[in-house]
Scaffold this motif. Structure first.
Motif, PDB file in Angstrom:
ATOM      1  N   ALA A 112       0.772  17.995  -9.436  1.00  0.00           N
ATOM      2  CA  ALA A 112      -0.426  18.729  -9.872  1.00  0.00           C
ATOM      3  C   ALA A 112      -0.767  19.857  -8.906  1.00  0.00           C
ATOM      4  O   ALA A 112      -1.244  20.914  -9.319  1.00  0.00           O
ATOM      5  CB  ALA A 112      -1.608  17.767 -10.008  1.00  0.00           C
ATOM      6  N   PHE A 121       2.058  12.068  -8.494  1.00  0.00           N
ATOM      7  CA  PHE A 121       1.291  12.865  -9.460  1.00  0.00           C
ATOM      8  C   PHE A 121       0.510  13.980  -8.762  1.00  0.00           C
ATOM      9  O   PHE A 121       0.427  15.101  -9.264  1.00  0.00           O
ATOM     10  CB  PHE A 121       0.348  11.963 -10.263  1.00  0.00           C
ATOM     11  N   GLU A 122      -0.059  13.651  -7.604  1.00  0.00           N
ATOM     12  CA  GLU A 122      -0.807  14.652  -6.846  1.00  0.00           C
ATOM     13  C   GLU A 122       0.109  15.811  -6.445  1.00  0.00           C
ATOM     14  O   GLU A 122      -0.263  16.983  -6.540  1.00  0.00           O
ATOM     15  CB  GLU A 122      -1.406  13.986  -5.593  1.00  0.00           C
ATOM     16  N   LEU A 165       2.990   6.081  -5.691  1.00  0.00           N
ATOM     17  CA  LEU A 165       2.795   6.229  -7.139  1.00  0.00           C
ATOM     18  C   LEU A 165       1.752   7.298  -7.429  1.00  0.00           C
ATOM     19  O   LEU A 165       1.922   8.116  -8.332  1.00  0.00           O
ATOM     20  CB  LEU A 165       2.385   4.885  -7.768  1.00  0.00           C
ATOM     21  N   SER A 166       0.676   7.313  -6.653  1.00  0.00           N
ATOM     22  CA  SER A 166      -0.349   8.342  -6.909  1.00  0.00           C
ATOM     23  C   SER A 166       0.021   9.682  -6.291  1.00  0.00           C
ATOM     24  O   SER A 166      -0.226  10.738  -6.876  1.00  0.00           O
ATOM     25  CB  SER A 166      -1.717   7.880  -6.408  1.00  0.00           C
ATOM     26  N   SER A 170       4.818   9.067 -16.341  1.00  0.00           N
ATOM     27  CA  SER A 170       4.017   7.851 -16.225  1.00  0.00           C
ATOM     28  C   SER A 170       4.524   6.775 -17.175  1.00  0.00           C
ATOM     29  O   SER A 170       4.512   5.589 -16.829  1.00  0.00           O
ATOM     30  CB  SER A 170       2.535   8.145 -16.467  1.00  0.00           C
ATOM     31  N   LEU A 220       0.820  -1.219   0.000  1.00  0.00           N
ATOM     32  CA  LEU A 220       0.000   0.000   0.000  1.00  0.00           C
ATOM     33  C   LEU A 220       0.854   1.269   0.000  1.00  0.00           C
ATOM     34  O   LEU A 220       0.500   2.259  -0.641  1.00  0.00           O
ATOM     35  CB  LEU A 220      -0.947  -0.004   1.204  1.00  0.00           C
ATOM     36  N   ASP A 244       1.914   1.834  -3.519  1.00  0.00           N
ATOM     37  CA  ASP A 244       0.770   2.323  -4.305  1.00  0.00           C
ATOM     38  C   ASP A 244       0.511   3.800  -4.014  1.00  0.00           C
ATOM     39  O   ASP A 244       0.261   4.591  -4.929  1.00  0.00           O
ATOM     40  CB  ASP A 244      -0.499   1.529  -3.948  1.00  0.00           C
ATOM     41  N   ALA A 245       0.541   4.150  -2.731  1.00  0.00           N
ATOM     42  CA  ALA A 245       0.241   5.526  -2.339  1.00  0.00           C
ATOM     43  C   ALA A 245       1.293   6.489  -2.904  1.00  0.00           C
ATOM     44  O   ALA A 245       0.961   7.596  -3.341  1.00  0.00           O
ATOM     45  CB  ALA A 245       0.173   5.645  -0.824  1.00  0.00           C
TER      46      ALA A 245
END
Lengths: 260, 260
Positions: free
Chosen positions: A91, A87-88, A83-84, A110, A77, A80-81
């Motif tokens: 942004a 991007f956050e 990886l996102s 990506s 997890l 996974d966190a």
């Protein structure tokens, strides 16, 4: 997530990103969110690569691996966190950059992570364990596992620093040589240094029957190859302002001569 | 990646995204790359949630889970690749949309995945196994594990369809009710249907001591709660054109009355 991200490491990737932004006249602050995001992506890949179902590694950057401390489910997890969150973070924290440059950066980053980047390299790496691996296959692994993300570092740095397409092409080639160089040196260190010196389990490639450059071409030839790659990399910087290109010169020398 | 993405499923999330784009007058084609990306993100979370170190599930959408067919390392990597490919797909395939709207979509989507979204929900879900769980904790799990991504679906759909901030707020609230509704119905189905009817292992929540609505409030009260949530959701659509809002009305009814 903090445990693994803040565990130290050489920070080569964020430095590459910032140096590439400055290479084309951009300010460090522009590249900082992307540099941090790249370190998160790198950390995500390390956490997942270390899992028992992957390389099953107990030691990373001189500390127990993430799943050893927090358990496997948390380690999956956390990766996974990251990886996102990478991007956050870009942004939400990049200022004074046109959105169209940000979208190009999202595309570049990506594509360096998934089935055309890190994931492809790790997949073939795992599949090749215990098998005889050709030099072509070996390069496929390292291009995808190492070079693609390094390439994204410099390309994103140049994009955010308002570089043009010619600048991007030059640093892209620089990064490809650096990427291979990085892995060749890693493989050499694995057979010439101790676990304490490396801060991770040494000699592991030999035990696991994993493809490495010293195994395929011998240790002396691998060292010659590393020297050749370093020279090819720095040649790409000839067209830039010498002072601004200095950090990228030094990074190439550092990667070639690092001891851990 | 193809095995899990193309295994069927209800496609509720991409439909929500497209319907929300059309709700504010946007064309389906605008939302399609994002709708596909959201299904990739959903698939990534399912592949990782099913892993032996997580929920250890053997069956998903009526087929053996990804790690059962391809092994654990490939399942971890397939999920990772989907997380990044989702962003790549949006960045490279969305046409006729201003880059600043795309950057907002990246922010919205990524915050629904990581430690403020899916990952947070799955983490607390795993941690709560075998423990007594309050209704508050239960809602935390479902808000993060289910509702946040549904919210991102409708918000991204409205952003891409050129909706305004008021439109976004309305669909955001709609999605929060739908999100809870979705999970309440899932929990009810787990105790009232067979594995064959569901296409996944039934009765698993009971065996694993996992928090569910029927367990906390009883089956009849859970059904009443589902009905209440559905009504609250559709009330948010009152200010939109009735014909354009029809798909979102029907989705609420469908989610409330689905049998698998």
């Amino acid at each position: 997530m903090r445990y693994s991200l803040l565990a130290g490491g050489k920070r080569v990737r964020p430095i590459l990103c910032i140096a590439s932004c400055e290479l084309v006249g951009g300010d460090e602050s522009l590249a900082m969110p992307i540099a941090c995001a790249i370190e998160m992506i790198r950390t995500a890949s390390l956490i997942h690569d270390d899992l028992p179902c992957m390389d099953n590694d107990d030691l990373r950057r001189g500390k127990p691996t993430n799943h050893k401390v927090f358990g496997e489910s948390t380690a999956v997890l956390a990766g996974d966190a990251f990886l996102s969150f990478a991007f956050e973070h870009i942004a939400c924290n990049t200022n004074n950059v046109s959105p169209d440059r940000l979208v190009r950066i999202f595309a570049e980053l990506s594509s360096a992570i998934g089935s055309t980047g890190l994931v492809a390299g790790q997949f073939v790496d795992i599949e090749s364990e215990g098998k005889v691996v050709s030099l072509n296959e070996l390069e496929y692994i390292h291009v995808h596992k190492t070079a693609k993300l390094l390439e994204a570092c410099v390309v994103c740095g140049v994009i955010i620093g308002s570089g043009n397409d010619n600048d991007i092409e030059k640093v892209r080639i620089y990064a490809r040589f650096i990427g291979l160089l990085f892995q060749v040196v890693d493989d050499i260190l694995d057979v010439t240094k101790s676990s304490t010196e490396l801060g991770k389990t040494a000699g592991k490639d030999l035990v696991s029957n994993k493809a490495t450059y010293p195994k395929v071409m011998g240790i002396d030839e691998a060292k010659n190859f590393a020297y050749h790659l370093m020279n090819q990399a720095v040649q790409q910087l000839a067209c830039f302002d010498t002072a601004k290109a200095a950090p990228l010169y030094h990074l190439a020398y550092y990667i070639a001569n690092r001891q851990n």
